[in-house]
Design a protein around this motif. Structure first.
Motif, PDB file in Angstrom:
ATOM      1  N   THR A   1       0.587  -3.774  11.313  1.00 30.09           N
ATOM      2  CA  THR A   1       0.514  -5.127  10.772  1.00 30.09           C
ATOM      3  C   THR A   1      -0.245  -6.071  11.712  1.00 30.09           C
TER       4      THR A   1
ATOM      5  N   ALA B   1       5.533  -2.427   4.359  1.00 35.72           N
ATOM      6  CA  ALA B   1       4.361  -3.061   4.980  1.00 35.72           C
ATOM      7  C   ALA B   1       3.079  -2.375   4.525  1.00 35.72           C
TER       8      ALA B   1
ATOM      9  N   VAL C   1       0.036  -4.138   2.250  1.00 34.13           N
ATOM     10  CA  VAL C   1      -1.369  -4.172   2.658  1.00 34.13           C
ATOM     11  C   VAL C   1      -2.242  -3.459   1.625  1.00 34.13           C
TER      12      VAL C   1
END
Length: 149
Positions: A68, A111, A115
């Motif tokens: 991240t 996560a 994305v």
């Protein structure tokens, strides 16, 4: 260890352009045994002179934070998840190590999905950092030689 953060502070003070992030592995057998399924509390991530200071329980947690932060790509994150699961293959599934790994894996997958869904909207997915990195300047090499040599 005990002085990891202080060492990181010195590195950031001397060569902030070389430090992309600091990662600290939070382990406490006492907390781990007493908190059980709740997991170990970890300090809040923060910024030190523009450098992220990131805390993690498992290597999957570290990899997620690296992902991240744009330090590793999606493929590397998936490789870390796979390897962490393989490393615990001989550990009983009821063991608390699996509790932490499952928790961090679920968060990493969220996560990754976030994305990837953004990439469908035209936002670029972080890929592997370039393997072509410039040679450190002599001053920078000397600093690290003093610290680690």
């Amino acid at each position: 260890g005990e002085y990891d953060y202080e060492c990181g502070e010195r590195m950031v003070a001397e060569c902030p352009e070389l430090v992309k992030a600091m990662f600290f592995h939070v382990i406490s057998e006492y907390d781990w045994m007493t908190r059980k399924e709740k997991g170990i509390d970890i300090p809040a991530d923060r910024i030190l002179d523009g450098v992220p200071v990131l805390y993690f329980r498992t290597y999957v947690g570290a990899a997620r934070k690296a992902f991240t932060s744009g330090l590793i790509g999606a493929e590397e994150l998936i490789r870390v998840i796979r390897q962490a699961q393989e490393d615990l293959a001989d550990v009983d599934k009821d063991d608390l190590k699996w509790v932490d790994l499952k928790r961090d894996t679920e968060v990493a997958i969220i996560a990754l999905g976030t994305v990837l869904s953004k990439s469908k909207s035209g936002i670029v997915v972080p890929s592997s950092p370039s393997s072509a990195q410039s040679e450190p300047e002599p001053k920078k090499r000397n600093f690290f030689a003093k610290l680690f040599g």
